[in-house]
Motif scaffolding. Structure first.
Motif, PDB file in Angstrom:
ATOM      1  N   ALA A  55      70.542  50.509  38.353  1.00  0.00           N
ATOM      2  CA  ALA A  55      71.728  51.122  39.248  1.00  0.00           C
ATOM      3  C   ALA A  55      71.031  52.067  40.355  1.00  0.00           C
ATOM      4  O   ALA A  55      71.161  52.099  41.953  1.00  0.00           O
ATOM      5  N   VAL A  56      70.633  52.759  40.154  1.00  0.00           N
ATOM      6  CA  VAL A  56      70.050  54.403  40.343  1.00  0.00           C
ATOM      7  C   VAL A  56      68.779  53.525  41.321  1.00  0.00           C
ATOM      8  O   VAL A  56      68.635  54.058  42.227  1.00  0.00           O
ATOM      9  N   PHE A  57      67.832  53.323  41.105  1.00  0.00           N
ATOM     10  CA  PHE A  57      66.629  52.274  41.130  1.00  0.00           C
ATOM     11  C   PHE A  57      67.051  51.427  42.935  1.00  0.00           C
ATOM     12  O   PHE A  57      66.059  52.017  43.562  1.00  0.00           O
ATOM     13  N   SER A  58      68.135  50.984  42.483  1.00  0.00           N
ATOM     14  CA  SER A  58      68.598  49.781  43.513  1.00  0.00           C
ATOM     15  C   SER A  58      68.221  50.335  44.216  1.00  0.00           C
ATOM     16  O   SER A  58      68.575  49.942  45.311  1.00  0.00           O
ATOM     17  N   PHE A  59      70.336  50.799  43.630  1.00  0.00           N
ATOM     18  CA  PHE A  59      70.476  51.501  45.242  1.00  0.00           C
ATOM     19  C   PHE A  59      69.440  52.968  45.956  1.00  0.00           C
ATOM     20  O   PHE A  59      69.415  52.800  47.303  1.00  0.00           O
ATOM     21  N   LEU A  60      68.807  53.021  45.468  1.00  0.00           N
ATOM     22  CA  LEU A  60      67.527  53.949  46.133  1.00  0.00           C
ATOM     23  C   LEU A  60      66.843  53.262  47.256  1.00  0.00           C
ATOM     24  O   LEU A  60      66.853  53.716  47.863  1.00  0.00           O
ATOM     25  N   THR A  61      66.488  51.919  45.977  1.00  0.00           N
ATOM     26  CA  THR A  61      65.389  51.181  46.756  1.00  0.00           C
ATOM     27  C   THR A  61      65.700  50.212  48.059  1.00  0.00           C
ATOM     28  O   THR A  61      65.345  50.282  48.956  1.00  0.00           O
ATOM     29  N   LEU A  62      67.078  49.838  48.131  1.00  0.00           N
ATOM     30  CA  LEU A  62      67.931  49.410  49.129  1.00  0.00           C
ATOM     31  C   LEU A  62      68.009  50.583  50.344  1.00  0.00           C
ATOM     32  O   LEU A  62      68.490  49.686  51.214  1.00  0.00           O
ATOM     33  N   TRP A  63      68.923  51.287  49.711  1.00  0.00           N
ATOM     34  CA  TRP A  63      69.876  52.536  51.462  1.00  0.00           C
ATOM     35  C   TRP A  63      68.951  52.949  51.500  1.00  0.00           C
ATOM     36  O   TRP A  63      68.458  54.281  52.726  1.00  0.00           O
ATOM     37  N   VAL A  64      67.616  53.763  50.843  1.00  0.00           N
ATOM     38  CA  VAL A  64      66.623  55.045  51.553  1.00  0.00           C
ATOM     39  C   VAL A  64      66.040  54.493  52.921  1.00  0.00           C
ATOM     40  O   VAL A  64      66.461  55.752  53.355  1.00  0.00           O
ATOM     41  N   PRO A  65      65.613  53.571  52.927  1.00  0.00           N
ATOM     42  CA  PRO A  65      65.026  52.868  54.054  1.00  0.00           C
ATOM     43  C   PRO A  65      66.627  53.221  55.069  1.00  0.00           C
ATOM     44  O   PRO A  65      65.651  52.927  56.583  1.00  0.00           O
ATOM     45  N   ASN A  66      66.956  52.520  54.848  1.00  0.00           N
ATOM     46  CA  ASN A  66      68.499  52.982  56.295  1.00  0.00           C
ATOM     47  C   ASN A  66      68.929  53.468  55.832  1.00  0.00           C
ATOM     48  O   ASN A  66      70.496  53.824  56.487  1.00  0.00           O
ATOM     49  N   LEU A  67      68.913  54.972  55.716  1.00  0.00           N
ATOM     50  CA  LEU A  67      69.531  56.094  55.793  1.00  0.00           C
ATOM     51  C   LEU A  67      69.957  56.159  57.738  1.00  0.00           C
ATOM     52  O   LEU A  67      71.247  57.020  57.760  1.00  0.00           O
TER      53      LEU A  67
END
Length: 115
Positions: free
Chosen positions: A23-35
């Motif tokens: 969950a941490v890895f997927s949420f980071l990779t999903l939402w960091v580019p969209n900050l």
């Protein structure tokens, strides 16, 4: 002993730690580019915060060794801010269904052993 005091076995603890890491890895990779981007009224940072809180809830439930808490945390993570990534959402739904079955089977076994 009732359903809220059922302890986890090692398999369920492993699932909890693995699910929190995924969950941490997927949420980071999903939402960091969209900050900085706003999708409607909510920014990517808000979705990232929600996802990390859900991952933290899985981790805390795993540390508590309460199966019902882990099942609830996994169920909330299923409906978390996954965006277009339905594969991860499906994986969490399958894991939640497995945990619900384990919880029901364990509680039925406890009830049968008491009578």
């Amino acid at each position: 002993m009732n359903v809220t005091t059922i302890k986890m076995v090692q398999t369920e603890r492993g699932l909890g730690f693995g699910a929190a890491a995924i969950a941490v890895f997927s949420f980071l990779t999903l939402w960091v580019p969209n900050l900085g981007h706003s999708g409607g009224h909510v920014t990517g940072g808000a979705y990232l915060a929600i996802g990390l809180i859900l991952a933290g809830a899985i981790l805390l439930a795993t540390f508590s060794r309460r199966l019902v808490l882990l099942t609830a945390a996994m169920a909330f993570t299923c409906v978390g801010p996954w965006g277009p990534e339905h594969l991860f959402q499906l994986l969490f739904m399958i894991a939640t269904a497995w945990l619900v079955l384990r919880l029901v089977r364990t509680s039925i076994g406890l009830r049968a052993s008491r009578s």
